[in-house]
Motif scaffolding. Structure first.
Motif, PDB file in Angstrom:
ATOM      1  N   TRP A 255       0.855  -1.188   0.000  1.00 55.01           N
ATOM      2  CA  TRP A 255       0.000   0.000   0.000  1.00 55.01           C
ATOM      3  C   TRP A 255       0.885   1.229   0.000  1.00 55.01           C
ATOM      4  CZ3 TRP A 255      -0.866   3.368   4.517  1.00 55.01           C
ATOM      5  CH2 TRP A 255      -1.711   4.441   4.213  1.00 55.01           C
ATOM      6  N   THR A 256       0.567   2.231  -0.851  1.00 54.74           N
ATOM      7  CA  THR A 256       1.356   3.457  -0.953  1.00 54.74           C
ATOM      8  C   THR A 256       0.529   4.646  -0.480  1.00 54.74           C
ATOM      9  OG1 THR A 256       2.689   2.593  -2.779  1.00 54.74           O
ATOM     10  CG2 THR A 256       2.628   4.988  -2.512  1.00 54.74           C
ATOM     11  N   HIS A 257       1.160   5.445   0.385  1.00 52.03           N
ATOM     12  CA  HIS A 257       0.494   6.621   0.954  1.00 52.03           C
ATOM     13  C   HIS A 257       1.081   7.905   0.382  1.00 52.03           C
ATOM     14  CE1 HIS A 257      -1.325   9.454   3.563  1.00 52.03           C
ATOM     15  NE2 HIS A 257      -0.211   9.758   4.211  1.00 52.03           N
ATOM     16  N   GLN A 258       0.199   8.792  -0.083  1.00 53.78           N
ATOM     17  CA  GLN A 258       0.584  10.133  -0.522  1.00 53.78           C
ATOM     18  C   GLN A 258       0.288  11.109   0.611  1.00 53.78           C
ATOM     19  OE1 GLN A 258      -1.814  10.309  -4.162  1.00 53.78           O
ATOM     20  NE2 GLN A 258       0.048  10.055  -5.360  1.00 53.78           N
ATOM     21  N   TRP A 259       1.322  11.783   1.073  1.00 59.15           N
ATOM     22  CA  TRP A 259       1.242  12.571   2.296  1.00 59.15           C
ATOM     23  C   TRP A 259       0.529  13.907   2.102  1.00 59.15           C
ATOM     24  CZ3 TRP A 259       2.742  10.829   7.034  1.00 59.15           C
ATOM     25  CH2 TRP A 259       3.552   9.682   7.062  1.00 59.15           C
ATOM     26  N   ARG A 260      -0.160  14.326   3.183  1.00 61.75           N
ATOM     27  CA  ARG A 260      -0.659  15.687   3.340  1.00 61.75           C
ATOM     28  C   ARG A 260      -0.191  16.200   4.697  1.00 61.75           C
ATOM     29  NH1 ARG A 260      -6.846  14.464   1.904  1.00 61.75           N
ATOM     30  NH2 ARG A 260      -7.033  14.838   4.150  1.00 61.75           N
ATOM     31  N   VAL A 261      -0.046  17.518   4.810  1.00 60.10           N
ATOM     32  CA  VAL A 261       0.292  18.101   6.110  1.00 60.10           C
ATOM     33  C   VAL A 261      -0.775  17.704   7.130  1.00 60.10           C
ATOM     34  CG1 VAL A 261       0.520  20.276   7.379  1.00 60.10           C
ATOM     35  CG2 VAL A 261       1.592  20.028   5.134  1.00 60.10           C
ATOM     36  N   GLY A 262      -0.324  17.315   8.321  1.00 60.35           N
ATOM     37  CA  GLY A 262      -1.251  16.884   9.359  1.00 60.35           C
ATOM     38  C   GLY A 262      -1.525  15.398   9.384  1.00 60.35           C
ATOM     39  N   ASP A 263      -0.953  14.657   8.444  1.00 66.30           N
ATOM     40  CA  ASP A 263      -1.094  13.198   8.450  1.00 66.30           C
ATOM     41  C   ASP A 263      -0.206  12.589   9.527  1.00 66.30           C
ATOM     42  OD1 ASP A 263      -2.774  13.321   6.283  1.00 66.30           O
ATOM     43  OD2 ASP A 263      -1.365  12.430   4.854  1.00 66.30           O
ATOM     44  N   LEU A 264      -0.758  11.632  10.250  1.00 66.49           N
ATOM     45  CA  LEU A 264       0.038  10.775  11.121  1.00 66.49           C
ATOM     46  C   LEU A 264      -0.151   9.338  10.670  1.00 66.49           C
ATOM     47  CD1 LEU A 264       0.844  10.849  14.798  1.00 66.49           C
ATOM     48  CD2 LEU A 264      -0.236   8.764  13.927  1.00 66.49           C
ATOM     49  N   VAL A 265       0.963   8.648  10.458  1.00 66.65           N
ATOM     50  CA  VAL A 265       0.925   7.235  10.075  1.00 66.65           C
ATOM     51  C   VAL A 265       1.634   6.426  11.152  1.00 66.65           C
ATOM     52  CG1 VAL A 265       1.620   5.498   8.392  1.00 66.65           C
ATOM     53  CG2 VAL A 265       0.758   7.711   7.611  1.00 66.65           C
ATOM     54  N   LEU A 266       0.957   5.399  11.617  1.00 66.91           N
ATOM     55  CA  LEU A 266       1.462   4.492  12.648  1.00 66.91           C
ATOM     56  C   LEU A 266       1.581   3.108  12.028  1.00 66.91           C
ATOM     57  CD1 LEU A 266       1.837   3.325  15.595  1.00 66.91           C
ATOM     58  CD2 LEU A 266      -0.677   3.303  15.725  1.00 66.91           C
ATOM     59  N   TRP A 267       2.761   2.508  12.135  1.00 62.32           N
ATOM     60  CA  TRP A 267       2.904   1.155  11.571  1.00 62.32           C
ATOM     61  C   TRP A 267       3.535   0.207  12.570  1.00 62.32           C
ATOM     62  CZ3 TRP A 267       5.751   5.325   9.705  1.00 62.32           C
ATOM     63  CH2 TRP A 267       7.148   5.260   9.812  1.00 62.32           C
ATOM     64  N   ASP A 268       3.179  -1.070  12.405  1.00 68.15           N
ATOM     65  CA  ASP A 268       3.724  -2.155  13.217  1.00 68.15           C
ATOM     66  C   ASP A 268       5.068  -2.528  12.615  1.00 68.15           C
ATOM     67  OD1 ASP A 268       4.303  -4.576  14.541  1.00 68.15           O
ATOM     68  OD2 ASP A 268       2.172  -5.004  14.829  1.00 68.15           O
ATOM     69  N   ASN A 269       6.117  -2.229  13.337  1.00 67.27           N
ATOM     70  CA  ASN A 269       7.475  -2.424  12.828  1.00 67.27           C
ATOM     71  C   ASN A 269       7.889  -3.891  12.816  1.00 67.27           C
ATOM     72  OD1 ASN A 269       9.837  -0.913  11.888  1.00 67.27           O
ATOM     73  ND2 ASN A 269      10.847  -1.674  13.730  1.00 67.27           N
ATOM     74  N   ARG A 270       7.084  -4.739  13.427  1.00 68.17           N
ATOM     75  CA  ARG A 270       7.433  -6.149  13.511  1.00 68.17           C
ATOM     76  C   ARG A 270       7.003  -6.928  12.278  1.00 68.17           C
ATOM     77  NH1 ARG A 270       4.357  -6.335  19.200  1.00 68.17           N
ATOM     78  NH2 ARG A 270       2.967  -5.109  17.868  1.00 68.17           N
TER      79      ARG A 270
END
Length: 273
Positions: free
Chosen positions: A235-250
């Protein structure tokens, strides 16, 4: 709302500064299910980003940046990802404007972070997109013969270079994975919260499968990486100001597209120990 890809979901209509216990539990459950969460339209100070991050657990201190800086003044947990330089020409953050290759954060350490958060303060008009791939999915697409081949193997996660290709602070570069700094981790792991098996690849450069010849290791790793990063798992995310992305690093990996160096990109990252 799921992204429609192999992983990822968007959480809508929330203010991360004001989540009650029930809402936070629901968000945490969604994170474990979808591996990556996007929350748009946030207005977080550095202190508020750290406070929200701490709801997931203790935070790691930010690693040393290529410039020798360690953290944002007063906030040792904040890591700056940026191509911007200050009045003295010193970069305010790490990773510049180029491509950042597929990787798992800090996997060259004995105890890598369980999660990472990235918060967008400034974004370029184009480029700089971040892609994520699922390591659950990577395990699921492995044919049976390959699953049998990788069972019990450990992989060396190199600590020489960061995901932007820069040599880490205080490291003497080497391209022999058998002697480079880093850490051996099981190639196949079981997620401690979900119980699901997944690959744990880290990053490709200077990776090495313990007990194999270099040629055998490279051949097997190339095959695994080709399967693990196929488009159907991304999945690819295109950023906007104010975006927070949280991912499981495991159980995920991520990468970043390059962008125009004449534009500005400033992101603040925290990591949950």
């Amino acid at each position: 709302m799921p992204t429609g890809a192999a992983l990822g979901a968007e959480v809508q209509g929330v203010d991360l500064r004001a989540l009650d216990a029930a809402a936070f539990t629901a968000l945490q459950d969604a994170w474990l299910e979808h591996q990556v969460l996007l929350v748009r339209d946030q207005s977080l100070t550095d202190a508020e980003l750290i406070a929200f991050s701490r709801r997931f657990g203790d935070l790691d201190l930010a690693p040393i940046q290529e410039s020798g800086r360690r953290f944002v003044d007063g906030y040792p947990e904040l890591y700056v990802v940026s191509n911007v330089v200050d009045e003295q020409g010193v970069p305010i953050g790490s990773l510049g404007f180029g491509e950042a290759v597929w990787h798992t954060d800090m996997s060259y350490q004995e105890h890598p972070p369980r999660a990472s958060m990235l918060y967008a303060l400034e974004v370029p008009p184009s480029g700089g997109d971040t892609s994520f791939c699922t390591m659950y999915g990577a395990w699921e697409v492995l044919p049976d013969d390959l699953r049998a081949q990788v069972a019990g193997l450990r992989v060396k996660h190199d600590g020489t270079y960061n995901s932007g290709g820069y040599v880490r602070q205080g490291v003497t570069p080497t391209d022999d994975p058998r002697t480079s700094p880093g850490m051996l981790h099981p190639l196949v792991r079981v997620h401690p919260d979900t119980g699901r098996p997944h690959l744990y690849l880290g990053r490709r450069r200077n990776a090495y499968l313990e007990g194999l010849t270099l040629a055998e290791s490279d051949a097997l790793l190339d095959r695994l990486w080709d399967l693990a990063t196929r488009d159907t798992l991304v999945w690819t995310h295109q950023w906007r100001v104010g975006d927070l992305v949280l991912w499981d690093n495991r159980c995920t990996m991520h990468r970043r597209d390059g962008f125009d160096p004449a534009t500005r990109r400033v992101m603040h990252r925290t990591q949950i120990r």
